[in-house]
Write a protein that holds these residues in place. Structure first.
Motif, PDB file in Angstrom:
ATOM      1  N   ASN A   1       0.818  -1.219   0.000  1.00  0.00           N
ATOM      2  CA  ASN A   1       0.000   0.000   0.000  1.00  0.00           C
ATOM      3  C   ASN A   1       0.850   1.266   0.000  1.00  0.00           C
ATOM      4  O   ASN A   1       0.512   2.250  -0.662  1.00  0.00           O
ATOM      5  CB  ASN A   1      -0.933   0.004   1.212  1.00  0.00           C
ATOM      6  CG  ASN A   1      -2.079  -0.978   1.073  1.00  0.00           C
ATOM      7  OD1 ASN A   1      -2.271  -1.575   0.015  1.00  0.00           O
ATOM      8  ND2 ASN A   1      -2.838  -1.162   2.129  1.00  0.00           N
TER       9      ASN A   1
ATOM     10  N   SER B   1       0.770   4.101  -2.805  1.00  0.00           N
ATOM     11  CA  SER B   1       0.516   5.518  -2.514  1.00  0.00           C
ATOM     12  C   SER B   1       1.544   6.401  -3.194  1.00  0.00           C
ATOM     13  O   SER B   1       1.217   7.477  -3.718  1.00  0.00           O
ATOM     14  CB  SER B   1       0.520   5.762  -1.001  1.00  0.00           C
ATOM     15  OG  SER B   1       1.830   5.636  -0.466  1.00  0.00           O
TER      16      SER B   1
ATOM     17  N   PHE C   1      -5.445   0.477 -10.001  1.00  0.00           N
ATOM     18  CA  PHE C   1      -6.325   1.261  -9.139  1.00  0.00           C
ATOM     19  C   PHE C   1      -7.789   1.101  -9.540  1.00  0.00           C
ATOM     20  O   PHE C   1      -8.103   0.736 -10.681  1.00  0.00           O
ATOM     21  CB  PHE C   1      -5.921   2.739  -9.183  1.00  0.00           C
ATOM     22  CG  PHE C   1      -4.539   2.994  -8.660  1.00  0.00           C
ATOM     23  CD1 PHE C   1      -4.276   2.974  -7.298  1.00  0.00           C
ATOM     24  CD2 PHE C   1      -3.478   3.237  -9.527  1.00  0.00           C
ATOM     25  CE1 PHE C   1      -3.002   3.192  -6.808  1.00  0.00           C
ATOM     26  CE2 PHE C   1      -2.199   3.459  -9.061  1.00  0.00           C
ATOM     27  CZ  PHE C   1      -1.952   3.434  -7.693  1.00  0.00           C
ATOM     28  N   GLN C   2      -8.679   1.424  -8.597  1.00  0.00           N
ATOM     29  CA  GLN C   2     -10.108   1.258  -8.821  1.00  0.00           C
ATOM     30  C   GLN C   2     -10.646   2.274  -9.827  1.00  0.00           C
ATOM     31  O   GLN C   2     -10.027   3.302 -10.100  1.00  0.00           O
ATOM     32  CB  GLN C   2     -10.858   1.384  -7.492  1.00  0.00           C
ATOM     33  CG  GLN C   2     -10.516   0.257  -6.513  1.00  0.00           C
ATOM     34  CD  GLN C   2     -11.206   0.419  -5.181  1.00  0.00           C
ATOM     35  OE1 GLN C   2     -11.582   1.512  -4.800  1.00  0.00           O
ATOM     36  NE2 GLN C   2     -11.372  -0.677  -4.457  1.00  0.00           N
TER      37      GLN C   2
ATOM     38  N   ILE D   1     -10.909   6.100  -9.079  1.00  0.00           N
ATOM     39  CA  ILE D   1      -9.637   6.827  -9.118  1.00  0.00           C
ATOM     40  C   ILE D   1      -9.236   7.118 -10.567  1.00  0.00           C
ATOM     41  O   ILE D   1      -8.778   8.221 -10.901  1.00  0.00           O
ATOM     42  CB  ILE D   1      -8.533   6.027  -8.405  1.00  0.00           C
ATOM     43  CG1 ILE D   1      -8.838   5.924  -6.906  1.00  0.00           C
ATOM     44  CG2 ILE D   1      -7.161   6.666  -8.636  1.00  0.00           C
ATOM     45  CD1 ILE D   1      -8.889   7.244  -6.197  1.00  0.00           C
TER      46      ILE D   1
ATOM     47  N   ARG E   1      -7.331   9.047  -1.330  1.00  0.00           N
ATOM     48  CA  ARG E   1      -6.927   7.656  -1.516  1.00  0.00           C
ATOM     49  C   ARG E   1      -5.438   7.478  -1.227  1.00  0.00           C
ATOM     50  O   ARG E   1      -5.027   6.468  -0.654  1.00  0.00           O
ATOM     51  CB  ARG E   1      -7.240   7.221  -2.959  1.00  0.00           C
ATOM     52  CG  ARG E   1      -7.074   5.732  -3.217  1.00  0.00           C
ATOM     53  CD  ARG E   1      -8.023   4.894  -2.346  1.00  0.00           C
ATOM     54  NE  ARG E   1      -9.391   5.365  -2.478  1.00  0.00           N
ATOM     55  CZ  ARG E   1     -10.235   5.003  -3.449  1.00  0.00           C
ATOM     56  NH1 ARG E   1      -9.830   4.166  -4.393  1.00  0.00           N
ATOM     57  NH2 ARG E   1     -11.468   5.456  -3.476  1.00  0.00           N
TER      58      ARG E   1
ATOM     59  N   ASN F   1      -5.086   7.389   2.513  1.00  0.00           N
ATOM     60  CA  ASN F   1      -5.563   6.120   3.068  1.00  0.00           C
ATOM     61  C   ASN F   1      -4.538   5.007   2.878  1.00  0.00           C
ATOM     62  O   ASN F   1      -4.320   4.180   3.768  1.00  0.00           O
ATOM     63  CB  ASN F   1      -6.886   5.722   2.411  1.00  0.00           C
ATOM     64  CG  ASN F   1      -8.050   6.583   2.869  1.00  0.00           C
ATOM     65  OD1 ASN F   1      -7.970   7.212   3.919  1.00  0.00           O
ATOM     66  ND2 ASN F   1      -9.111   6.639   2.088  1.00  0.00           N
ATOM     67  N   LEU F   2      -3.924   4.987   1.694  1.00  0.00           N
ATOM     68  CA  LEU F   2      -2.906   3.966   1.419  1.00  0.00           C
ATOM     69  C   LEU F   2      -1.691   4.153   2.315  1.00  0.00           C
ATOM     70  O   LEU F   2      -1.094   3.179   2.785  1.00  0.00           O
ATOM     71  CB  LEU F   2      -2.500   4.027  -0.056  1.00  0.00           C
ATOM     72  CG  LEU F   2      -3.517   3.499  -1.068  1.00  0.00           C
ATOM     73  CD1 LEU F   2      -3.095   3.850  -2.491  1.00  0.00           C
ATOM     74  CD2 LEU F   2      -3.701   1.995  -0.926  1.00  0.00           C
TER      75      LEU F   2
END
Length: 272
Positions: free
Chosen positions: A105, A109, A137-138, A141, A169, A172-173
């Motif tokens: 993660n 990031s 990535f999702q 994003i 994001r 968070n990562l």
């Protein structure tokens, strides 16, 4: 006093104590069961759990005639230590996986931060970068990055919202909050498991192994020898695993990031 046809007079107090200890062992095992609703939260503050373990330890140590030690209690205590050792080993695997995920993660990031900067600055290949990132990535994003790259101004609300989404994001990562929470939860369980390994296993070593367990082990000797001869990695004995798992250095290694500077990471043990 109570008379038994085989052994003569039996102390009622010891019979009741034996039943109570078996009950305490069962309660302790339920508290370290990962599927139980009621589990160890904070070992340092869990007086109930410590009292359970202490009652079992004292029974093992103070039983007057070790050669006549109740087989049922020995098996139950041995089973508790074996179960705790198995759970500790599973926790070790979980922690190792969480550490790998945390490192992954943090790397993600950094990649996303660089990708955001490239997109904001409209670097020559920003579209290619985003396309490649779509495999990692999702979708939200990727869509936000595309909006940032296509925007003609950086003052629109859509642009600002997209940048905020990507930055959130990234944060968070970097923070790995859910991983940190999981590690704390596993750490608390492992402290309890290690506590059992230190206290109960050490007390058990002072009691002769019941004859029926010795005979059972002897009956399996031939099979065990065959396994040792035909397998490269032989499963270590329970006592070897306890020795490997219960020591402070092993525990500190598992949680080296969190516990390396914490002198009180492990509860004090009375054994080696």
């Amino acid at each position: 006093m109570l008379r038994n046809s085989k052994t003569g007079i039996v102390n009622i107090r010891m019979v009741i104590t034996e039943e109570k200890i078996l009950s305490n062992i069962d309660k302790a095992q339920k508290l370290i069961n990962p599927n139980s609703k009621k589990q160890i939260v904070q070992l340092e503050d869990d007086v109930y759990f410590k009292d359970l373990i202490e009652s079992i330890r004292m029974y093992l140590i103070e039983y007057p005639r070790k050669k006549n030690f109740p087989v049922s209690v020995y098996k139950a205590a041995y089973g508790l230590v074996e179960y705790a050792t198995n759970q500790f080993e599973e926790n070790t695997k979980q922690i190792e996986e969480l550490i790998r995920q945390r490192e992954k993660n943090i790397a993600l990031s950094a990649d996303l931060r660089e990708l955001l900067e490239n997109t904001i600055n409209k670097d020559k290949d920003w579209k290619v970068y985003i396309k490649n990132a779509s495999k990692i990535f999702q979708e939200d994003i990727i869509e936000a990055l595309g909006m940032i790259g296509r925007a003609k101004t950086d003052t629109s609300s859509n642009y600002k919202d997209a940048v905020k989404l990507v930055q959130a994001r990234i944060n968070n990562l970097e923070a790995n909050l859910h991983i940190e929470i999981d590690m704390e939860r596993i750490e608390d369980r492992s402290k309890a498991l290690s506590y059992i390994g230190i206290e109960i296993a050490d007390a058990l070593k002072g009691i002769p192994t019941p004859i029926e367990m010795v005979e059972e082990e002897q009956n399996n000797t031939v099979q065990d020898e065959y396994i040792e001869e035909t397998r490269v990695d032989v499963k270590p004995s329970l006592w070897q695993r306890i020795k490997q798992s219960k020591l402070a250095r092993a525990f500190t290694y598992v949680f080296k990031v969190r516990l390396s500077n914490n002198e009180n990471a492990l509860p004090e043990g009375r054994g080696e």
